[in-house]
Design a protein around this motif. Structure first.
Motif, PDB file in Angstrom:
ATOM      1  N   TYR A  36       0.832  -1.202   0.000  1.00  0.00           N
ATOM      2  CA  TYR A  36       0.000   0.000   0.000  1.00  0.00           C
ATOM      3  C   TYR A  36       0.870   1.257   0.000  1.00  0.00           C
ATOM      4  N   ARG A  37       1.887   1.249   0.859  1.00  0.00           N
ATOM      5  CA  ARG A  37       2.736   2.444   1.045  1.00  0.00           C
ATOM      6  C   ARG A  37       3.345   2.923  -0.261  1.00  0.00           C
ATOM      7  N   PHE A  38       3.988   2.016  -0.979  1.00  0.00           N
ATOM      8  CA  PHE A  38       4.705   2.447  -2.177  1.00  0.00           C
ATOM      9  C   PHE A  38       3.806   2.545  -3.402  1.00  0.00           C
ATOM     10  N   LEU A  39       2.682   1.854  -3.398  1.00  0.00           N
ATOM     11  CA  LEU A  39       1.719   2.042  -4.482  1.00  0.00           C
ATOM     12  C   LEU A  39       1.132   3.451  -4.408  1.00  0.00           C
ATOM     13  N   ILE A  40       0.758   3.879  -3.203  1.00  0.00           N
ATOM     14  CA  ILE A  40       0.229   5.238  -3.018  1.00  0.00           C
ATOM     15  C   ILE A  40       1.270   6.272  -3.424  1.00  0.00           C
ATOM     16  N   ALA A  41       2.519   6.082  -2.972  1.00  0.00           N
ATOM     17  CA  ALA A  41       3.592   7.023  -3.298  1.00  0.00           C
ATOM     18  C   ALA A  41       3.813   7.091  -4.812  1.00  0.00           C
ATOM     19  N   ALA A  42       3.830   5.927  -5.475  1.00  0.00           N
ATOM     20  CA  ALA A  42       4.048   5.887  -6.920  1.00  0.00           C
ATOM     21  C   ALA A  42       2.937   6.605  -7.673  1.00  0.00           C
ATOM     22  N   ILE A  43       1.686   6.377  -7.278  1.00  0.00           N
ATOM     23  CA  ILE A  43       0.541   7.008  -7.938  1.00  0.00           C
ATOM     24  C   ILE A  43       0.637   8.524  -7.834  1.00  0.00           C
ATOM     25  N   ILE A  44       0.983   9.024  -6.662  1.00  0.00           N
ATOM     26  CA  ILE A  44       1.095  10.479  -6.455  1.00  0.00           C
ATOM     27  C   ILE A  44       2.177  11.067  -7.358  1.00  0.00           C
ATOM     28  N   ILE A  45       3.337  10.406  -7.426  1.00  0.00           N
ATOM     29  CA  ILE A  45       4.434  10.915  -8.263  1.00  0.00           C
ATOM     30  C   ILE A  45       4.050  10.861  -9.738  1.00  0.00           C
ATOM     31  N   TYR A  48       1.827  13.737 -10.603  1.00  0.00           N
ATOM     32  CA  TYR A  48       2.634  14.960 -10.730  1.00  0.00           C
ATOM     33  C   TYR A  48       3.353  14.996 -12.074  1.00  0.00           C
ATOM     34  N   LEU A  49       3.960  13.867 -12.475  1.00  0.00           N
ATOM     35  CA  LEU A  49       4.694  13.809 -13.734  1.00  0.00           C
ATOM     36  C   LEU A  49       3.776  14.031 -14.934  1.00  0.00           C
ATOM     37  N   MET A  50       2.565  13.498 -14.870  1.00  0.00           N
ATOM     38  CA  MET A  50       1.614  13.686 -15.967  1.00  0.00           C
ATOM     39  C   MET A  50       1.144  15.131 -16.046  1.00  0.00           C
ATOM     40  N   LYS A  54       5.823  15.261 -18.207  1.00  0.00           N
ATOM     41  CA  LYS A  54       7.158  14.686 -18.301  1.00  0.00           C
ATOM     42  C   LYS A  54       7.123  13.392 -19.103  1.00  0.00           C
ATOM     43  N   ASN A  55       8.227  13.063 -19.727  1.00  0.00           N
ATOM     44  CA  ASN A  55       8.327  11.832 -20.509  1.00  0.00           C
ATOM     45  C   ASN A  55       8.207  10.608 -19.610  1.00  0.00           C
ATOM     46  N   LEU A  56       7.313   9.684 -19.978  1.00  0.00           N
ATOM     47  CA  LEU A  56       7.127   8.457 -19.207  1.00  0.00           C
ATOM     48  C   LEU A  56       7.374   7.209 -20.061  1.00  0.00           C
ATOM     49  N   LYS A  57       7.879   7.407 -21.278  1.00  0.00           N
ATOM     50  CA  LYS A  57       8.146   6.282 -22.167  1.00  0.00           C
ATOM     51  C   LYS A  57       9.643   5.974 -22.180  1.00  0.00           C
ATOM     52  N   PHE A  58       9.957   4.719 -21.825  1.00  0.00           N
ATOM     53  CA  PHE A  58      11.355   4.308 -21.770  1.00  0.00           C
ATOM     54  C   PHE A  58      11.513   2.921 -22.371  1.00  0.00           C
ATOM     55  N   SER A  59      12.729   2.597 -22.742  1.00  0.00           N
ATOM     56  CA  SER A  59      13.020   1.302 -23.355  1.00  0.00           C
ATOM     57  C   SER A  59      12.933   0.183 -22.322  1.00  0.00           C
ATOM     58  N   ILE A  60      12.926  -1.052 -22.821  1.00  0.00           N
ATOM     59  CA  ILE A  60      12.898  -2.229 -21.953  1.00  0.00           C
ATOM     60  C   ILE A  60      14.098  -2.231 -21.014  1.00  0.00           C
ATOM     61  N   ASN A  61      15.260  -1.833 -21.516  1.00  0.00           N
ATOM     62  CA  ASN A  61      16.469  -1.802 -20.693  1.00  0.00           C
ATOM     63  C   ASN A  61      16.287  -0.881 -19.484  1.00  0.00           C
ATOM     64  N   PHE A 177      19.894   8.428 -16.195  1.00  0.00           N
ATOM     65  CA  PHE A 177      18.481   8.134 -15.996  1.00  0.00           C
ATOM     66  C   PHE A 177      17.801   9.352 -15.354  1.00  0.00           C
ATOM     67  N   PRO A 178      16.598   9.727 -15.798  1.00  0.00           N
ATOM     68  CA  PRO A 178      15.881  10.843 -15.162  1.00  0.00           C
ATOM     69  C   PRO A 178      15.463  10.458 -13.745  1.00  0.00           C
ATOM     70  N   SER A 179      15.813  11.269 -12.776  1.00  0.00           N
ATOM     71  CA  SER A 179      15.675  10.901 -11.368  1.00  0.00           C
ATOM     72  C   SER A 179      14.235  10.644 -10.941  1.00  0.00           C
ATOM     73  N   LEU A 180      13.322  11.592 -11.189  1.00  0.00           N
ATOM     74  CA  LEU A 180      11.957  11.473 -10.678  1.00  0.00           C
ATOM     75  C   LEU A 180      11.193  10.342 -11.356  1.00  0.00           C
ATOM     76  N   GLN A 181      11.361  10.210 -12.667  1.00  0.00           N
ATOM     77  CA  GLN A 181      10.703   9.102 -13.365  1.00  0.00           C
ATOM     78  C   GLN A 181      11.238   7.757 -12.878  1.00  0.00           C
ATOM     79  N   THR A 182      12.526   7.710 -12.598  1.00  0.00           N
ATOM     80  CA  THR A 182      13.128   6.482 -12.072  1.00  0.00           C
ATOM     81  C   THR A 182      12.505   6.106 -10.741  1.00  0.00           C
ATOM     82  N   ILE A 183      12.341   7.087  -9.849  1.00  0.00           N
ATOM     83  CA  ILE A 183      11.742   6.838  -8.542  1.00  0.00           C
ATOM     84  C   ILE A 183      10.299   6.369  -8.698  1.00  0.00           C
TER      85      ILE A 183
END
Length: 293
Positions: A36-45, A48-50, A54-61, A177-183
């Motif tokens: 729950y903790r990190f799902l909520i945190a991820a959704i909030i970030i 914000y990115l949307m 911000k770019n949210l498309k990245f390669s498989i690597n 790697f972009p920091s916020l998208q990575t997180i």
């Protein structure tokens, strides 16, 4: 942002989390609470990115490294620490976590060929002596009847996972790697990996509607995850894992104060002697890193 401000934000957001985790234990399986903790945190970030487009498309690597980073730092690490809190008073896992600064230095040497100096090795040794003094009863009077040695072992594994996550993040930074998208992706993948573990263990996906559970979950998600990790990883980016790990040295002191106030922790002689030794060892390590940089 100023390094000292990043340090203070990280310190004061993280320090209460060791105590607040206690409110996540009970009706809801601890691993479900991590999910729950990190799902909520991820959704909030992600929201914000949307909004910021911000770019949210990245390669498989990229996604493979997001997954590795998230599994280490936002899943396995916390799974072990939440379980550790079921055996130890909240400040003790924080004390064990202070060894992350030593693990980070050794990790830099192993993964990035940054060899530690003699002073670094001496500091690491002194830090380990401090840990041995604090947990001497669990180490030298090992007994399956007691549960504290289990909590100590779980916290050490959690700390190693956190340090490994730091090394992965350093590798990602080195590869631009972009920091916020990575997180954001790492927290999402970390939460899903934890969910997978809960299903393998057969844990029920329950939720507790008490005030203490919801408020502690929100604090852990927003302040203990979003603000703390963004600040900490930004600090790591600017000064390196060794120096950023200084947060883990100061944090046990605040965690001990919180435990003394709210959990009536009694300071025994081994804690009074061992904690300063641990801090001295870690400061020697950090001071050496400052000179290296």
């Amino acid at each position: 942002m100023n390094n000292y401000l990043l340090f203070l934000i990280t310190l004061f957001c993280w320090s209460p989390t060791w105590y607040l985790i206690k409110f996540q234990l009970g009706y809801v399986d601890p691993l479900v609470s991590v999910f729950y903790r990190f799902l909520i945190a991820a959704i909030i970030i992600f929201i914000y990115l949307m909004i910021k487009k911000k770019n949210l498309k990245f390669s498989i690597n990229y996604h493979i490294w997001f997954l590795f980073f998230g599994t280490c730092l936002y899943s396995i690490n916390y799974v072990f620490f939440y379980l550790s809190n079921t055996y130890l008073i909240s400040a003790f896992p924080a004390i064990v976590f202070s060894t992350v600064v030593i693990m980070n230095i050794l990790g830099e040497a192993f993964y990035f060929n940054k060899k530690p100096s003699l002073k670094t090795l001496i500091g690491a040794t002194i830090g380990m002596i401090g840990i041995i003094i604090i947990f001497n009863d669990e180490i030298f009077n090992f007994s399956l009847v007691k549960g504290t040695h289990i909590g100590l072992f779980l916290a050490l594994i959690g700390t190693f996972c956190a340090s490994t996550g730091n090394m992965v993040h350093q590798r990602n930074l080195n590869n631009k790697f972009p920091s916020l998208q990575t997180i954001a992706y790492a927290m999402l993948y970390g939460s899903l990996f934890t969910f997978l573990i809960t299903q393998i263990r057969g844990a029920e996906l329950l939720f507790e509607y008490s005030f203490s559970y919801i408020t502690s979950l929100l604090y852990l998600s927003i302040f203990g995850s979003i603000f703390a990790f963004i600040s900490y990883l930004k600090l790591l980016e600017k000064v390196g894992p060794g120096r950023a790990g200084y947060v883990g040295v100061v944090m046990p002191v605040l965690a001990l104060i919180i435990s003394t106030i709210f959990e009536k922790l009694e300071w025994q002689i081994d804690l009074i002697i061992g904690l300063p030794i641990l801090i001295i060892g870690a400061i020697l390590v950090i001071h050496q890193k400052i000179k290296d940089n």
